[in-house]
Design a protein around this motif. Structure first.
Motif, PDB file in Angstrom:
ATOM      1  N   ALA A   1       0.835  -1.206   0.000  1.00 38.52           N
ATOM      2  CA  ALA A   1       0.000   0.000   0.000  1.00 38.52           C
ATOM      3  C   ALA A   1       0.865   1.250   0.000  1.00 38.52           C
ATOM      4  O   ALA A   1       0.511   2.265  -0.624  1.00 38.52           O
ATOM      5  CB  ALA A   1      -0.920  -0.004   1.221  1.00 38.52           C
ATOM      6  N   VAL A   2       2.003   1.206   0.678  1.00 35.99           N
ATOM      7  CA  VAL A   2       2.912   2.348   0.691  1.00 35.99           C
ATOM      8  C   VAL A   2       3.569   2.516  -0.672  1.00 35.99           C
ATOM      9  O   VAL A   2       3.702   3.635  -1.185  1.00 35.99           O
ATOM     10  CB  VAL A   2       3.977   2.192   1.794  1.00 35.99           C
ATOM     11  N   ILE A   3       3.975   1.408  -1.277  1.00 35.35           N
ATOM     12  CA  ILE A   3       4.576   1.469  -2.613  1.00 35.35           C
ATOM     13  C   ILE A   3       3.618   2.134  -3.596  1.00 35.35           C
ATOM     14  O   ILE A   3       4.007   3.010  -4.376  1.00 35.35           O
ATOM     15  CB  ILE A   3       4.964   0.056  -3.086  1.00 35.35           C
ATOM     16  N   ASP A   4       2.361   1.726  -3.556  1.00 35.96           N
ATOM     17  CA  ASP A   4       1.362   2.325  -4.446  1.00 35.96           C
ATOM     18  C   ASP A   4       1.203   3.820  -4.177  1.00 35.96           C
ATOM     19  O   ASP A   4       1.107   4.623  -5.113  1.00 35.96           O
ATOM     20  CB  ASP A   4       0.013   1.622  -4.266  1.00 35.96           C
ATOM     21  N   ALA A   5       1.162   4.191  -2.911  1.00 33.71           N
ATOM     22  CA  ALA A   5       0.984   5.596  -2.557  1.00 33.71           C
ATOM     23  C   ALA A   5       2.194   6.433  -2.960  1.00 33.71           C
ATOM     24  O   ALA A   5       2.046   7.595  -3.388  1.00 33.71           O
ATOM     25  CB  ALA A   5       0.722   5.735  -1.061  1.00 33.71           C
ATOM     26  N   VAL A   6       3.389   5.871  -2.820  1.00 36.66           N
ATOM     27  CA  VAL A   6       4.610   6.562  -3.252  1.00 36.66           C
ATOM     28  C   VAL A   6       4.548   6.848  -4.748  1.00 36.66           C
ATOM     29  O   VAL A   6       4.868   7.950  -5.210  1.00 36.66           O
ATOM     30  CB  VAL A   6       5.853   5.718  -2.897  1.00 36.66           C
ATOM     31  N   GLU A   7       4.138   5.847  -5.521  1.00 32.06           N
ATOM     32  CA  GLU A   7       4.050   6.037  -6.971  1.00 32.06           C
ATOM     33  C   GLU A   7       2.958   7.040  -7.327  1.00 32.06           C
ATOM     34  O   GLU A   7       3.140   7.880  -8.216  1.00 32.06           O
ATOM     35  CB  GLU A   7       3.813   4.695  -7.649  1.00 32.06           C
ATOM     36  N   ASP A   8       1.814   6.976  -6.636  1.00 32.05           N
ATOM     37  CA  ASP A   8       0.728   7.918  -6.897  1.00 32.05           C
ATOM     38  C   ASP A   8       1.145   9.359  -6.608  1.00 32.05           C
ATOM     39  O   ASP A   8       0.642  10.296  -7.229  1.00 32.05           O
ATOM     40  CB  ASP A   8      -0.498   7.561  -6.054  1.00 32.05           C
ATOM     41  N   ALA A   9       2.066   9.512  -5.646  1.00 31.04           N
ATOM     42  CA  ALA A   9       2.535  10.849  -5.282  1.00 31.04           C
ATOM     43  C   ALA A   9       3.697  11.325  -6.154  1.00 31.04           C
ATOM     44  O   ALA A   9       4.226  12.416  -5.926  1.00 31.04           O
ATOM     45  CB  ALA A   9       2.966  10.866  -3.816  1.00 31.04           C
ATOM     46  N   ASP A  10       4.088  10.500  -7.140  1.00 27.10           N
ATOM     47  CA  ASP A  10       5.214  10.817  -8.032  1.00 27.10           C
ATOM     48  C   ASP A  10       6.525  10.990  -7.282  1.00 27.10           C
ATOM     49  O   ASP A  10       7.404  11.760  -7.696  1.00 27.10           O
ATOM     50  CB  ASP A  10       4.912  12.075  -8.864  1.00 27.10           C
ATOM     51  N   LEU A  11       6.651  10.260  -6.186  1.00 29.74           N
ATOM     52  CA  LEU A  11       7.918  10.206  -5.463  1.00 29.74           C
ATOM     53  C   LEU A  11       8.794   9.110  -6.072  1.00 29.74           C
ATOM     54  O   LEU A  11       8.284   8.210  -6.748  1.00 29.74           O
ATOM     55  CB  LEU A  11       7.657   9.914  -3.982  1.00 29.74           C
ATOM     56  N   PRO A  12      10.109   9.121  -5.857  1.00 31.56           N
ATOM     57  CA  PRO A  12      10.973   8.077  -6.411  1.00 31.56           C
ATOM     58  C   PRO A  12      10.516   6.681  -5.977  1.00 31.56           C
ATOM     59  O   PRO A  12      10.264   6.441  -4.802  1.00 31.56           O
ATOM     60  CB  PRO A  12      12.349   8.423  -5.822  1.00 31.56           C
ATOM     61  N   ARG A  13      10.406   5.769  -6.921  1.00 32.15           N
ATOM     62  CA  ARG A  13       9.873   4.434  -6.635  1.00 32.15           C
ATOM     63  C   ARG A  13      10.685   3.697  -5.573  1.00 32.15           C
ATOM     64  O   ARG A  13      10.151   2.909  -4.812  1.00 32.15           O
ATOM     65  CB  ARG A  13       9.832   3.592  -7.918  1.00 32.15           C
ATOM     66  N   GLN A  14      11.991   3.964  -5.509  1.00 29.73           N
ATOM     67  CA  GLN A  14      12.842   3.260  -4.561  1.00 29.73           C
ATOM     68  C   GLN A  14      12.448   3.537  -3.114  1.00 29.73           C
ATOM     69  O   GLN A  14      12.695   2.713  -2.232  1.00 29.73           O
ATOM     70  CB  GLN A  14      14.312   3.637  -4.788  1.00 29.73           C
ATOM     71  N   ILE A  15      11.820   4.673  -2.859  1.00 32.34           N
ATOM     72  CA  ILE A  15      11.354   4.973  -1.506  1.00 32.34           C
ATOM     73  C   ILE A  15      10.418   3.872  -1.021  1.00 32.34           C
ATOM     74  O   ILE A  15      10.490   3.428   0.132  1.00 32.34           O
ATOM     75  CB  ILE A  15      10.633   6.342  -1.467  1.00 32.34           C
ATOM     76  N   GLY A  16       9.529   3.425  -1.898  1.00 37.77           N
ATOM     77  CA  GLY A  16       8.601   2.372  -1.526  1.00 37.77           C
ATOM     78  C   GLY A  16       9.237   1.003  -1.518  1.00 37.77           C
ATOM     79  O   GLY A  16       9.069   0.231  -0.567  1.00 37.77           O
ATOM     80  N   PHE A  17       9.999   0.667  -2.551  1.00 38.57           N
ATOM     81  CA  PHE A  17      10.536  -0.689  -2.668  1.00 38.57           C
ATOM     82  C   PHE A  17      11.574  -1.007  -1.599  1.00 38.57           C
ATOM     83  O   PHE A  17      11.705  -2.162  -1.188  1.00 38.57           O
ATOM     84  CB  PHE A  17      11.114  -0.899  -4.065  1.00 38.57           C
ATOM     85  N   ARG A  18      12.289  -0.004  -1.106  1.00 36.35           N
ATOM     86  CA  ARG A  18      13.281  -0.288  -0.073  1.00 36.35           C
ATOM     87  C   ARG A  18      12.610  -0.755   1.223  1.00 36.35           C
ATOM     88  O   ARG A  18      13.248  -1.425   2.044  1.00 36.35           O
ATOM     89  CB  ARG A  18      14.156   0.928   0.189  1.00 36.35           C
ATOM     90  N   LEU A  19      11.322  -0.416   1.401  1.00 31.91           N
ATOM     91  CA  LEU A  19      10.623  -0.843   2.597  1.00 31.91           C
ATOM     92  C   LEU A  19      10.445  -2.354   2.675  1.00 31.91           C
ATOM     93  O   LEU A  19      10.284  -2.919   3.754  1.00 31.91           O
ATOM     94  CB  LEU A  19       9.240  -0.166   2.671  1.00 31.91           C
ATOM     95  N   THR A  20      10.462  -3.019   1.537  1.00 34.59           N
ATOM     96  CA  THR A  20      10.315  -4.479   1.533  1.00 34.59           C
ATOM     97  C   THR A  20      11.607  -5.181   1.953  1.00 34.59           C
ATOM     98  O   THR A  20      11.591  -6.368   2.251  1.00 34.59           O
ATOM     99  CB  THR A  20       9.911  -4.983   0.131  1.00 34.59           C
TER     100      THR A  20
END
Length: 232
Positions: free
Chosen positions: A210-229
């Motif tokens: 859900a965070v990964i999706d929200a990061v992408e929806d906010a046009d933030l760098p995708r790595q911000i979300g994927f590093r959480l995994t």
């Protein structure tokens, strides 16, 4: 008295909600800084620390007053007090937070101190190090020399969960709620029991997708979300 210890929430409402829902009964909460940055829910996380109950889960069973919080480097950057050397992901998070937060929320961040004491001054909160709020104090640097006249020193900044018990007190980092970096992707927090000076370290899984999706929806760098995994 039991304290729930939080740090480095970094705009991750999903992780914060999971932590607060998982937390056992406590008498209060404290936060060692970096409420904002990286993830996209800066306003909700600021309001949660300000004690705005509508930003918290409805079935919460913890104190809902303002949470004693110190200023992290991301908080300071958003409040525009001093610069900090950020990588691209961090800088994007700071810019996103600056755009999203209201003047009142930024004013709250700007008023946060670098250090504060709670529980009759038995607990000292800093973000990085007692002598330097931006210094990354990793577990290998823990030692009794970090303690002053407090019983417990709480630090954040490294996103590494750890604590040590010494004859003079406890040095601890509860880990990061919103972006762990100790190779455990689960959200981190701790519970401090001041009656017997013990620390329980906790981890709780949450919906990183859900965070990964929200990061992408906010046009933030995708790595911000994927590093959480990966917890790094």
């Amino acid at each position: 008295m039991k304290l729930g210890i939080l740090s480095d929430i970094h705009g991750n409402r999903v992780a914060l909600t999971a932590v607060l829902a998982d937390m056992p009964p406590v008498d209060g909460l404290v936060c060692a800084g970096d409420v904002v940055g990286y993830n996209p829910w800066h306003a909700d996380c600021v309001d949660a620390m300000r004690g705005h109950t509508d930003a918290l889960p409805a079935d919460a069973s913890w104190p809902t007053e303002e949470v004693p919080t110190v200023m992290g480097n991301h908080d300071r950057a958003v409040a525009a007090e001093t610069p900090f050397a950020f990588n691209g992901m961090a800088q994007a998070g700071v810019e996103h937070a600056t755009e999203q937060l209201s003047d009142e929320q930024i004013k709250w961040l700007a008023a946060l101190p670098d250090e504060r004491r709670v529980c009759d001054e038995r607990v000292k909160l800093v973000h990085g190090h007692p002598d330097d709020p931006d210094h990354y104090t990793y577990p290998e640097e823990f030692g009794p020399d970090l303690l002053g006249d407090e019983d417990v020193l709480v630090m954040g900044h490294t996103h590494h969960q750890h604590h040590e018990v010494y004859g003079d007190g406890i040095v601890m980092n509860p880990g990061s709620v919103g972006q762990p970096r100790d190779r455990d992707h689960r959200a981190a927090y701790a519970v401090l029991d001041l009656a017997d000076l013990t620390v329980e370290e906790h981890r709780v899984a949450y919906d990183t997708s859900a965070v990964i999706d929200a990061v992408e929806d906010a046009d933030l760098p995708r790595q911000i979300g994927f590093r959480l995994t990966q917890g790094r």
